[in-house]
Design a protein around this motif. Structure first.
Motif, PDB file in Angstrom:
ATOM      1  N   TRP A 125      -0.730   9.109   5.737  1.00  0.00           N
ATOM      2  CA  TRP A 125      -2.049   8.592   5.414  1.00  0.00           C
ATOM      3  C   TRP A 125      -1.967   7.769   4.132  1.00  0.00           C
ATOM      4  N   PRO A 126      -2.935   6.844   3.937  1.00  0.00           N
ATOM      5  CA  PRO A 126      -2.961   6.080   2.685  1.00  0.00           C
ATOM      6  C   PRO A 126      -3.126   7.020   1.498  1.00  0.00           C
ATOM      7  N   HIS A 127      -2.414   6.721   0.426  1.00  0.00           N
ATOM      8  CA  HIS A 127      -2.417   7.597  -0.746  1.00  0.00           C
ATOM      9  C   HIS A 127      -2.810   6.805  -1.990  1.00  0.00           C
ATOM     10  N   GLU A 128      -3.817   7.290  -2.677  1.00  0.00           N
ATOM     11  CA  GLU A 128      -4.253   6.665  -3.924  1.00  0.00           C
ATOM     12  C   GLU A 128      -3.320   7.070  -5.053  1.00  0.00           C
ATOM     13  N   PRO A 129      -2.762   6.101  -5.776  1.00  0.00           N
ATOM     14  CA  PRO A 129      -1.885   6.444  -6.905  1.00  0.00           C
ATOM     15  C   PRO A 129      -2.592   7.370  -7.895  1.00  0.00           C
ATOM     16  N   GLY A 130      -1.845   8.321  -8.393  1.00  0.00           N
ATOM     17  CA  GLY A 130      -2.384   9.245  -9.386  1.00  0.00           C
ATOM     18  C   GLY A 130      -3.062  10.476  -8.815  1.00  0.00           C
ATOM     19  N   THR A 131      -3.226  10.530  -7.503  1.00  0.00           N
ATOM     20  CA  THR A 131      -3.833  11.717  -6.910  1.00  0.00           C
ATOM     21  C   THR A 131      -2.724  12.666  -6.460  1.00  0.00           C
ATOM     22  N   PRO A 132      -2.950  13.964  -6.554  1.00  0.00           N
ATOM     23  CA  PRO A 132      -1.912  14.917  -6.157  1.00  0.00           C
ATOM     24  C   PRO A 132      -1.680  14.883  -4.646  1.00  0.00           C
ATOM     25  N   MET A 176       0.838  -1.178   0.000  1.00  0.00           N
ATOM     26  CA  MET A 176       0.000   0.000   0.000  1.00  0.00           C
ATOM     27  C   MET A 176       0.885   1.244   0.000  1.00  0.00           C
ATOM     28  N   LYS A 177       0.456   2.260  -0.696  1.00  0.00           N
ATOM     29  CA  LYS A 177       1.203   3.509  -0.800  1.00  0.00           C
ATOM     30  C   LYS A 177       0.705   4.489   0.266  1.00  0.00           C
ATOM     31  N   TYR A 178       1.672   5.165   0.891  1.00  0.00           N
ATOM     32  CA  TYR A 178       1.367   6.183   1.897  1.00  0.00           C
ATOM     33  C   TYR A 178       1.994   7.501   1.491  1.00  0.00           C
ATOM     34  N   ALA A 179       1.313   8.574   1.814  1.00  0.00           N
ATOM     35  CA  ALA A 179       1.842   9.926   1.636  1.00  0.00           C
ATOM     36  C   ALA A 179       2.267  10.431   3.006  1.00  0.00           C
ATOM     37  N   TYR A 180       3.204  11.360   3.012  1.00  0.00           N
ATOM     38  CA  TYR A 180       3.653  11.929   4.279  1.00  0.00           C
ATOM     39  C   TYR A 180       4.040  13.396   4.107  1.00  0.00           C
ATOM     40  N   LEU A 181       3.927  14.115   5.206  1.00  0.00           N
ATOM     41  CA  LEU A 181       4.427  15.490   5.326  1.00  0.00           C
ATOM     42  C   LEU A 181       5.182  15.561   6.649  1.00  0.00           C
ATOM     43  N   ILE A 182       6.379  16.089   6.613  1.00  0.00           N
ATOM     44  CA  ILE A 182       7.144  16.318   7.836  1.00  0.00           C
ATOM     45  C   ILE A 182       7.306  17.825   7.960  1.00  0.00           C
ATOM     46  N   PHE A 183       6.918  18.352   9.115  1.00  0.00           N
ATOM     47  CA  PHE A 183       6.978  19.803   9.267  1.00  0.00           C
ATOM     48  C   PHE A 183       7.419  20.198  10.665  1.00  0.00           C
ATOM     49  N   ARG A 184       7.962  21.399  10.753  1.00  0.00           N
ATOM     50  CA  ARG A 184       8.371  21.993  12.022  1.00  0.00           C
ATOM     51  C   ARG A 184       7.135  22.264  12.867  1.00  0.00           C
ATOM     52  N   SER A 204       9.665  18.195   4.463  1.00  0.00           N
ATOM     53  CA  SER A 204       9.760  17.081   3.539  1.00  0.00           C
ATOM     54  C   SER A 204       8.358  16.558   3.247  1.00  0.00           C
ATOM     55  N   SER A 205       8.173  16.063   2.033  1.00  0.00           N
ATOM     56  CA  SER A 205       6.889  15.457   1.680  1.00  0.00           C
ATOM     57  C   SER A 205       7.128  14.435   0.579  1.00  0.00           C
ATOM     58  N   GLY A 206       6.203  13.530   0.430  1.00  0.00           N
ATOM     59  CA  GLY A 206       6.332  12.541  -0.630  1.00  0.00           C
ATOM     60  C   GLY A 206       5.400  11.381  -0.426  1.00  0.00           C
ATOM     61  N   THR A 207       5.633  10.344  -1.210  1.00  0.00           N
ATOM     62  CA  THR A 207       4.868   9.109  -1.106  1.00  0.00           C
ATOM     63  C   THR A 207       5.849   7.945  -1.115  1.00  0.00           C
ATOM     64  N   GLN A 208       5.405   6.855  -0.536  1.00  0.00           N
ATOM     65  CA  GLN A 208       6.238   5.657  -0.519  1.00  0.00           C
ATOM     66  C   GLN A 208       5.340   4.440  -0.415  1.00  0.00           C
ATOM     67  N   THR A 209       5.689   3.403  -1.160  1.00  0.00           N
ATOM     68  CA  THR A 209       4.986   2.132  -1.061  1.00  0.00           C
ATOM     69  C   THR A 209       5.598   1.350   0.089  1.00  0.00           C
ATOM     70  N   LEU A 210       4.776   0.920   1.013  1.00  0.00           N
ATOM     71  CA  LEU A 210       5.264   0.174   2.162  1.00  0.00           C
ATOM     72  C   LEU A 210       5.641  -1.241   1.752  1.00  0.00           C
ATOM     73  N   ALA A 211       6.669  -1.772   2.377  1.00  0.00           N
ATOM     74  CA  ALA A 211       7.076  -3.155   2.152  1.00  0.00           C
ATOM     75  C   ALA A 211       5.997  -4.088   2.710  1.00  0.00           C
ATOM     76  N   ASP A 212       5.919  -5.277   2.175  1.00  0.00           N
ATOM     77  CA  ASP A 212       4.948  -6.257   2.674  1.00  0.00           C
ATOM     78  C   ASP A 212       5.113  -6.432   4.184  1.00  0.00           C
ATOM     79  N   ALA A 272       4.396  -1.972   9.051  1.00  0.00           N
ATOM     80  CA  ALA A 272       3.361  -1.181   9.716  1.00  0.00           C
ATOM     81  C   ALA A 272       3.510   0.284   9.330  1.00  0.00           C
ATOM     82  N   PRO A 273       2.411   0.969   9.060  1.00  0.00           N
ATOM     83  CA  PRO A 273       2.498   2.392   8.699  1.00  0.00           C
ATOM     84  C   PRO A 273       3.222   3.232   9.753  1.00  0.00           C
ATOM     85  N   ALA A 274       3.015   2.942  11.028  1.00  0.00           N
ATOM     86  CA  ALA A 274       3.688   3.714  12.079  1.00  0.00           C
ATOM     87  C   ALA A 274       5.200   3.489  12.037  1.00  0.00           C
ATOM     88  N   ASP A 275       5.642   2.284  11.695  1.00  0.00           N
ATOM     89  CA  ASP A 275       7.082   2.009  11.584  1.00  0.00           C
ATOM     90  C   ASP A 275       7.677   2.783  10.403  1.00  0.00           C
TER      91      ASP A 275
END
Length: 82
Positions: free
Chosen positions: A61-68, A1-9, A22-30, A33-36
């Motif tokens: 949060w979970p991120h749908e591919p193709g969404t901004p 599953m792909k997750y998006a993230y934002l890291i902010f002060r 920092s911001s971006g998306t990443q596909t979690l390994a099989d 855990a999202p918290a890890d």
């Protein structure tokens, strides 16, 4: 599953989107855990942005591919402070 993230002060009164480090998306390994995933991204951010020693937060949060990627975290996002 792909997750998006934002890291902010979190030490400043400016708007959240102006504090993003920092911001971006990443596909979690099989089985990952999202918290890890979020804790690892936050630790990596501390290394890459070591000039900033203040508090920061990752929202993820979970991120749908193709969404901004939004400029601020949605209300459904999970958070870790660090």
């Amino acid at each position: 599953m792909k997750y998006a993230y934002l890291i902010f002060r979190t030490d400043d009164d400016s708007e959240e989107d102006r504090r993003v480090m920092s911001s971006g998306t990443q596909t979690l390994a099989d089985g990952q855990a999202p918290a890890d995933f979020a804790a690892a991204r936050l630790a990596q951010n501390r290394i890459h942005h070591s000039y900033y020693t203040g508090p920061r937060r990752i929202s993820y949060w979970p991120h749908e591919p193709g969404t901004p990627l939004p400029r601020t975290a949605p209300a459904t996002a999970q958070h870790i402070d660090g």
